[in-house]
Design a protein around this motif. Structure first.
Motif, mmCIF file in Angstrom:
data_model
loop_
_atom_site.group_PDB
_atom_site.id
_atom_site.type_symbol
_atom_site.label_atom_id
_atom_site.label_comp_id
_atom_site.label_asym_id
_atom_site.label_seq_id
_atom_site.Cartn_x
_atom_site.Cartn_y
_atom_site.Cartn_z
ATOM 1 N N GLN A 59 0.844 -1.204 0.000
ATOM 2 C CA GLN A 59 0.000 0.000 0.000
ATOM 3 C C GLN A 59 0.873 1.245 0.000
ATOM 4 O O GLN A 59 1.995 1.232 0.505
ATOM 5 N N CYS A 60 0.336 2.319 -0.554
ATOM 6 C CA CYS A 60 1.036 3.603 -0.574
ATOM 7 C C CYS A 60 0.152 4.656 0.071
ATOM 8 O O CYS A 60 -1.054 4.743 -0.231
ATOM 9 N N HIS A 61 0.740 5.443 0.977
ATOM 10 C CA HIS A 61 0.032 6.511 1.692
ATOM 11 C C HIS A 61 0.831 7.805 1.639
ATOM 12 O O HIS A 61 2.059 7.784 1.528
ATOM 13 N N HIS A 62 0.138 8.901 1.787
ATOM 14 C CA HIS A 62 0.766 10.201 2.046
ATOM 15 C C HIS A 62 0.804 10.404 3.549
ATOM 16 O O HIS A 62 -0.217 10.291 4.238
ATOM 17 N N TYR A 63 1.996 10.705 4.070
ATOM 18 C CA TYR A 63 2.188 10.827 5.506
ATOM 19 C C TYR A 63 1.633 12.154 6.031
ATOM 20 O O TYR A 63 1.844 13.220 5.448
ATOM 21 N N LYS A 64 0.927 12.080 7.180
ATOM 22 C CA LYS A 64 0.447 13.273 7.891
ATOM 23 C C LYS A 64 0.841 13.167 9.355
ATOM 24 O O LYS A 64 0.788 12.076 9.943
ATOM 25 N N ASP A 65 1.235 14.301 9.938
ATOM 26 C CA ASP A 65 1.693 14.313 11.328
ATOM 27 C C ASP A 65 0.621 13.849 12.307
ATOM 28 O O ASP A 65 0.939 13.303 13.372
ATOM 29 N N ASN A 66 -0.655 14.058 11.972
ATOM 30 C CA ASN A 66 -1.716 13.687 12.907
ATOM 31 C C ASN A 66 -2.080 12.213 12.849
ATOM 32 O O ASN A 66 -2.972 11.749 13.555
ATOM 33 N N GLY A 67 -1.408 11.469 12.002
ATOM 34 C CA GLY A 67 -1.668 10.040 11.912
ATOM 35 C C GLY A 67 -2.757 9.647 10.944
ATOM 36 O O GLY A 67 -2.936 8.461 10.656
ATOM 37 N N ASN A 68 -3.493 10.625 10.407
ATOM 38 C CA ASN A 68 -4.562 10.337 9.450
ATOM 39 C C ASN A 68 -3.985 10.378 8.032
ATOM 40 O O ASN A 68 -4.226 11.299 7.251
ATOM 41 N N HIS A 69 -3.190 9.374 7.703
ATOM 42 C CA HIS A 69 -2.482 9.348 6.426
ATOM 43 C C HIS A 69 -3.454 9.177 5.259
ATOM 44 O O HIS A 69 -4.469 8.481 5.369
ATOM 45 N N THR A 70 -3.165 9.834 4.144
ATOM 46 C CA THR A 70 -4.009 9.760 2.956
ATOM 47 C C THR A 70 -3.666 8.524 2.142
ATOM 48 O O THR A 70 -2.525 8.323 1.745
ATOM 49 N N TYR A 71 -4.675 7.703 1.906
ATOM 50 C CA TYR A 71 -4.493 6.450 1.172
ATOM 51 C C TYR A 71 -4.513 6.723 -0.329
ATOM 52 O O TYR A 71 -5.433 7.329 -0.857
ATOM 53 N N PHE A 72 -3.450 6.272 -1.021
ATOM 54 C CA PHE A 72 -3.384 6.418 -2.479
ATOM 55 C C PHE A 72 -3.908 5.188 -3.201
ATOM 56 O O PHE A 72 -4.652 5.294 -4.167
ATOM 57 N N GLY A 73 -3.478 4.020 -2.756
ATOM 58 C CA GLY A 73 -3.883 2.806 -3.437
ATOM 59 C C GLY A 73 -2.972 1.654 -3.070
ATOM 60 O O GLY A 73 -2.064 1.788 -2.242
ATOM 61 N N GLU A 74 -3.182 0.500 -3.708
ATOM 62 C CA GLU A 74 -2.416 -0.690 -3.362
ATOM 63 C C GLU A 74 -2.357 -1.646 -4.538
ATOM 64 O O GLU A 74 -3.077 -1.508 -5.537
ATOM 65 N N PHE A 75 -1.484 -2.633 -4.425
ATOM 66 C CA PHE A 75 -1.448 -3.745 -5.361
ATOM 67 C C PHE A 75 -0.991 -4.986 -4.612
ATOM 68 O O PHE A 75 -0.434 -4.895 -3.510
ATOM 69 N N THR A 76 -1.263 -6.150 -5.178
ATOM 70 C CA THR A 76 -0.823 -7.405 -4.583
ATOM 71 C C THR A 76 0.135 -8.107 -5.535
ATOM 72 O O THR A 76 0.055 -7.955 -6.761
ATOM 73 N N THR A 77 1.041 -8.869 -4.956
ATOM 74 C CA THR A 77 2.036 -9.581 -5.737
ATOM 75 C C THR A 77 2.526 -10.758 -4.903
ATOM 76 O O THR A 77 1.935 -11.101 -3.880
ATOM 77 N N ASN A 78 3.598 -11.395 -5.304
ATOM 78 C CA ASN A 78 4.261 -12.420 -4.505
ATOM 79 C C ASN A 78 5.743 -12.391 -4.828
ATOM 80 O O ASN A 78 6.176 -11.700 -5.760
ATOM 81 N N LEU A 79 6.520 -13.112 -4.068
ATOM 82 C CA LEU A 79 7.966 -13.032 -4.237
ATOM 83 C C LEU A 79 8.440 -13.647 -5.543
ATOM 84 O O LEU A 79 9.428 -13.185 -6.120
ATOM 85 N N ASN A 80 7.759 -14.670 -6.024
ATOM 86 C CA ASN A 80 8.143 -15.223 -7.326
ATOM 87 C C ASN A 80 7.935 -14.203 -8.439
ATOM 88 O O ASN A 80 8.762 -14.064 -9.333
ATOM 89 N N GLU A 81 6.833 -13.456 -8.352
ATOM 90 C CA GLU A 81 6.583 -12.422 -9.349
ATOM 91 C C GLU A 81 7.602 -11.291 -9.237
ATOM 92 O O GLU A 81 8.129 -10.813 -10.247
ATOM 93 N N LEU A 82 7.909 -10.887 -8.009
ATOM 94 C CA LEU A 82 8.888 -9.826 -7.823
ATOM 95 C C LEU A 82 10.276 -10.264 -8.280
ATOM 96 O O LEU A 82 11.049 -9.477 -8.820
ATOM 97 N N GLY A 83 10.590 -11.537 -8.087
ATOM 98 C CA GLY A 83 11.883 -12.037 -8.510
ATOM 99 C C GLY A 83 12.068 -11.991 -10.010
ATOM 100 O O GLY A 83 13.175 -11.809 -10.525
ATOM 101 N N LEU A 84 10.962 -12.118 -10.754
ATOM 102 C CA LEU A 84 11.030 -12.042 -12.208
ATOM 103 C C LEU A 84 11.057 -10.604 -12.696
ATOM 104 O O LEU A 84 11.401 -10.334 -13.838
ATOM 105 N N ASP A 85 10.683 -9.680 -11.788
ATOM 106 C CA ASP A 85 10.557 -8.280 -12.186
ATOM 107 C C ASP A 85 11.546 -7.446 -11.383
ATOM 108 O O ASP A 85 11.182 -6.535 -10.667
ATOM 109 N N SER A 86 12.833 -7.762 -11.495
ATOM 110 C CA SER A 86 13.839 -7.089 -10.687
ATOM 111 C C SER A 86 14.427 -5.866 -11.368
ATOM 112 O O SER A 86 15.382 -5.282 -10.896
ATOM 113 N N THR A 87 13.899 -5.478 -12.513
ATOM 114 C CA THR A 87 14.330 -4.257 -13.183
ATOM 115 C C THR A 87 13.113 -3.396 -13.477
ATOM 116 O O THR A 87 11.968 -3.840 -13.335
ATOM 117 N N ILE A 88 13.352 -2.165 -13.894
ATOM 118 C CA ILE A 88 12.240 -1.245 -14.160
ATOM 119 C C ILE A 88 11.634 -1.581 -15.524
ATOM 120 O O ILE A 88 12.040 -1.039 -16.551
#
Length: 533
Positions: A252-281
């Motif tokens: 997940q990705c958030h925008h940080y706020k000092d009051n703790g109420n961080h703004t949610y941008f969005g998310e994605f799901t993956t796994n380590l096998n997928e990340l291992g195949l995608d080790s470059t941009i």
């Protein structure tokens, strides 16, 4: 009859105690708000009650505090806490619903009632004394309660029969996976939160549980940029996926706020096998905000996250390193008048051999010590620096991992060269060396706690110790127990206290210097390892 074959950690035709290694994840909800102008900054302290005993023993402390507010931009190592085993991987402030990233690893004994107690505090300062922080409540579990259902939740008792908030413990049996995973991510085209300023964003990695829920594993630092590049970070594969590289990971990705109420941008799901195949941009992951996806026609994503690098590295344990070595131990003395002229020495060979300090095993050490006492006159002051520097000189020439030195100091006196000793320890903290100090007698050993470095990282002349290499134990804490009926147990507890920090100190040196363990055959021809003084 041939022995049964061994399959991994399984030994056929054998019997073992019904134990499992379990990892506990802790979270709290609706905590008491103890701060006037912001939300509480919670930490969790875990205690265990040993089988057959009533005393609660503190395991370690999780601190979830604001680096900016409490640390004034200092490093996490400078946090003053009761006990901390690893550097903090995140800092959270202003939250009444913490998901603690740090995990407890415990051994589950099916046949025993293992009692656990969790206390929650609001961090108000850098004081290591828990009484200086606001108490937010406690709850008691048995480990069996959590393990049997995977998740256990109880209200927090704040005293006088009042319950405010709750605490949840999640348990998962750990596999034997011994790998570290190092990641680096970057973001692209993240939303703007303010008109003229880019978002200050962070990533949170969570692992999937069998019931479909997710447990937070790591949180990155906050980076102010529309295209942030987060620092590389390392997590244990056992913690992230329990050795299952197809296990779902949510980022997940958030925008940080000092009051703790961080703004949610969005998310994605993956796994380590997928990340291992995608080790470059090459294959960015789109951040999907489910509500926006439903409401906005033509919605694609809320920015993208790319994996810059991904590395898998083996984890070497203490046992991987110590297979090998022999039983010769050099023994040094300090603080005595030596024959024949009565000169005062703070570094002499206890076996009285001027060229060879080695003694053969424990029996050789005791014989040398007994013989030495009949020839020397014990004499103050108590100076530690000379013998520490002596051992450090030896260790400095043996930094390749073939030897690791343990300097064991037994003393009945108050240290008289504190400034020099602190400087010697700080200088030696980069070497393959650990120092164990056992205080005997009735002297005031409070100065030894400073050298131990558990509460405050040791420093000398503005230079901090690179590693904590000192462990101090007061023999008086065990003296009455050793005189009691259960001598064997008391003896074991003393040995445990003396050696408690050594494995982590040992592995930290090897890891920091990228030293891999050799096989027992490779080590058989090496000089003594470890060396005890």
């Amino acid at each position: 009859m041939a022995s049964a074959p061994s399959l991994g950690g399984f030994q056929g035709m054998s019997a073992t105690a019904p134990t499992s290694t379990v990892e506990l994840s802790i979270s709290c909800r609706n905590l008491k708000d103890a701060d006037l102008f912001s939300k509480s900054d919670p930490m969790c302290v875990m205690y265990v009650q040993q089988f057959g005993m009533q005393k609660w023993i503190e395991v370690f402390v999780w601190l979830m505090i604001s680096v900016a507010t409490l640390m004034l931009k200092k490093t996490v190592d400078d946090i003053l806490c009761v006990v901390i085993l690893d550097k903090l991987t995140e800092a959270i402030m202003n939250t009444l619903n913490p998901d603690f990233v740090k995990k407890f690893t415990v051994t589950y004994h099916f046949e025993q009632v293992q009692k656990l107690k969790f206390e929650i505090y609001d961090i108000d300062s850098t004081s290591p004394n828990l009484a200086d922080h606001d108490f937010l409540g406690f709850a008691e579990f048995t480990l069996g309660e959590i393990v049997s259902s995977s998740v256990g939740t109880k209200p927090l008792d704040v005293g006088q029969g009042r319950k405010i908030g709750s605490i949840t413990g999640e348990a998962e049996e750990l596999s034997g996976c011994k790998e570290e995973l190092t990641f680096q991510f970057m973001g692209r085209n993240l939303p703007k939160v303010y008109l003229f300023f880019p978002a200050c964003s962070f990533l949170t990695l969570s692992r999937a549980n069998e019931d479909g829920s997710f447990t937070v594993v790591h949180r990155t630092e906050d980076v102010s940029s529309s295209c942030p590049v987060w620092k590389p970070f390392t997590v244990n594969a056992q913690t992230l996926c329990n050795g299952d590289f197809d296990r779902v990971i949510k980022i997940q990705c958030h925008h940080y706020k000092d009051n703790g109420n961080h703004t949610y941008f969005g998310e994605f799901t993956t796994n380590l096998n997928e990340l291992g195949l995608d080790s470059t941009i090459k294959s960015p992951f789109g951040l999907i905000h489910a509500d926006k996806q439903k409401r906005k026609k033509g919605y694609v994503n809320s920015g993208e996250v790319m994996l810059i690098s991904f590395r898998r590295n083996p984890i070497f344990t203490f046992l991987d390193y110590i297979q090998g070595g022999d039983k010769l131990f050099p023994v040094l003395g300090f603080g005595a008048k030596l024959p024949p002229d009565g000169r005062i020495s703070h570094e002499f060979f206890v076996n009285m051999n001027p060229t060879n300090p080695y003694c053969n095993g424990l029996e050789g050490i005791m014989n040398a010590y007994t013989m030495c006492l009949s020839q020397v006159q014990l004499y103050g002051p108590t100076n530690f620096a000379p013998v520490i520097n002596h051992v450090a000189r030896i260790a400095s020439s043996q930094r390749d991992g073939t030897k690791y030195h343990i300097l064991l100091i037994v003393t009945d006196g108050i240290i008289t060269d504190m400034v020099q000793t602190k400087a010697a320890i700080v200088a030696a903290s980069v070497l393959p060396l650990s120092i164990i100090i056992i205080g005997v007698g009735e002297a005031d050993f409070s100065a030894m706690e400073e050298l131990d470095g558990d509460v405050v990282r040791l420093q000398s002349h503005g230079r901090f110790a690179e590693r904590d290499i000192v462990q101090f134990v007061a023999f008086s804490d065990f003296r009455n127990a050793l005189r009691g009926a259960d001598f064997a147990r008391a003896q074991a507890e003393l040995a445990k206290a003396v050696l408690a920090e050594f494995p982590d100190q040992f592995v930290s040196y090897m890891k920091k210097n990228s030293i891999k363990p050799g096989t027992p055959k490779q080590l058989q021809h090496l000089p003594p390892n470890p060396v005890i003084y």
